[in-house]
Design a protein around this motif. Structure first.
Motif, PDB file in Angstrom:
ATOM      1  N   ASP A   5       0.826  -1.209   0.000  1.00  0.00           N
ATOM      2  CA  ASP A   5       0.000   0.000   0.000  1.00  0.00           C
ATOM      3  C   ASP A   5       0.860   1.259   0.000  1.00  0.00           C
ATOM      4  N   GLU A   6       1.903   1.273   0.828  1.00  0.00           N
ATOM      5  CA  GLU A   6       2.796   2.428   0.880  1.00  0.00           C
ATOM      6  C   GLU A   6       3.490   2.640  -0.467  1.00  0.00           C
ATOM      7  N   LYS A   7       3.907   1.562  -1.092  1.00  0.00           N
ATOM      8  CA  LYS A   7       4.593   1.667  -2.380  1.00  0.00           C
ATOM      9  C   LYS A   7       3.677   2.245  -3.451  1.00  0.00           C
ATOM     10  N   LEU A   8       2.455   1.758  -3.502  1.00  0.00           N
ATOM     11  CA  LEU A   8       1.522   2.229  -4.529  1.00  0.00           C
ATOM     12  C   LEU A   8       1.163   3.698  -4.316  1.00  0.00           C
ATOM     13  N   LYS A   9       1.092   4.140  -3.060  1.00  0.00           N
ATOM     14  CA  LYS A   9       0.827   5.545  -2.775  1.00  0.00           C
ATOM     15  C   LYS A   9       1.988   6.420  -3.245  1.00  0.00           C
ATOM     16  N   LEU A  10       3.213   5.974  -3.018  1.00  0.00           N
ATOM     17  CA  LEU A  10       4.380   6.726  -3.483  1.00  0.00           C
ATOM     18  C   LEU A  10       4.396   6.825  -5.003  1.00  0.00           C
ATOM     19  N   ALA A  11       4.087   5.730  -5.668  1.00  0.00           N
ATOM     20  CA  ALA A  11       4.077   5.716  -7.130  1.00  0.00           C
ATOM     21  C   ALA A  11       3.092   6.739  -7.666  1.00  0.00           C
ATOM     22  N   LYS A  12       1.926   6.802  -7.054  1.00  0.00           N
ATOM     23  CA  LYS A  12       0.881   7.722  -7.521  1.00  0.00           C
ATOM     24  C   LYS A  12       1.248   9.169  -7.223  1.00  0.00           C
TER      25      LYS A  12
END
Length: 252
Positions: A143-150
């Motif tokens: 979840d943290e990774k996908l938020k950073l990507a966005k």
């Protein structure tokens, strides 16, 4: 007539990594590798064919990476410095062992250094080109990774590349960040990773043993993580081999 003195300390290419296992497969390709310690950092030097390379192992984190990069420049004055090692994928389609070449490195606070690289992207064969983001701690969950990507439109995350880039910019050295994906977006990293990895990059044996007693299934997760990292390091070594040769030949 006296012969000009050879600068034995000078290196053609410098490499900065946090952990020994990130760079060991590349060093295995080199000859006459020697190791020494300077301050709290481990240095290694050797030859990839005729190319003299110098490696500094920084340990984990921004401040250590900055200081170690400066120490590498002071000791070996390489014209090119590469920030290399593992990174976490921020895109679901990325796989362990994929390579990321940074066009820029940024942090969570808006700092960003662009890097004028012209690498042909080949995502079908695991080569990504784009932004890398630096964080203060390991990004453990999907979840943290996908938020950073966005939020940052970044491909991968690590802890050191921006620090290396800043020192290289100040010293007017060529810079590249080249990272291998060691953890993808398929599963969270074990929570124990935050406590067992020491500042210097060494595993805290007591913390690791305690993690196994508290949560026995963690040993399986950490064993998988080590296997993924080993494969990423092998892929990174192969890619670095070609990059180091290209950078050297461009100057000679």
């Amino acid at each position: 007539m006296n012969q000009p003195e050879i600068d034995k300390a000078h290196a053609d290419i410098g490499l900065v990594c946090a952990l020994p296992m990130e760079i060991q497969p590349f060093l295995d390709r080199c000859e006459h590798v020697k190791k020494y310690t300077g301050g709290s950092y481990v240095f290694r030097g050797g030859f990839l064919d005729r190319i003299k390379v110098a490696v500094v192992q920084t340990g984990v984190g921004f401040a250590r990476a900055r200081a170690a990069t400066q120490a590498l420049i002071d000791a070996h004055s390489p014209p090119w410095i590469l920030s290399v090692g593992f990174s976490g994928a921020l895109k679901p389609e990325m796989k362990n062992g994929d390579i990321v070449v940074a066009t820029s490195v940024c942090d969570l606070h808006g700092q960003e250094l662009k890097n004028d690289v012209h690498f042909p992207e080949d995502r079908e064969n695991g080569l990504y080109v784009g932004r890398i983001i630096n964080t203060d701690e390991i990004v453990r969950t999907v979840d943290e990774k996908l938020k950073l990507a966005k939020q940052f439109d970044a491909l991968a995350v690590d802890l050191e590349s921006l620090a290396v880039a800043q020192v290289c910019q100040a010293a007017q050295k060529g810079f590249m960040a080249i990272r291998a994906i060691s953890d993808d977006c398929s599963v969270d990293l074990p929570p124990e990773i935050m406590s067992i990895l020491g500042e210097t990059g060494a595993v805290r044996a007591g913390a690791a043993l305690g993690a196994v007693f508290k949560r026995p299934e963690s040993i399986k997760e950490m064993w998988k993580m080590r296997g993924d990292a080993s494969r990423a390091a092998t892929r990174l070594a192969s890619f670095l081999d070609g990059v180091v040769v290209q950078l050297y030949e461009a100057r000679h």
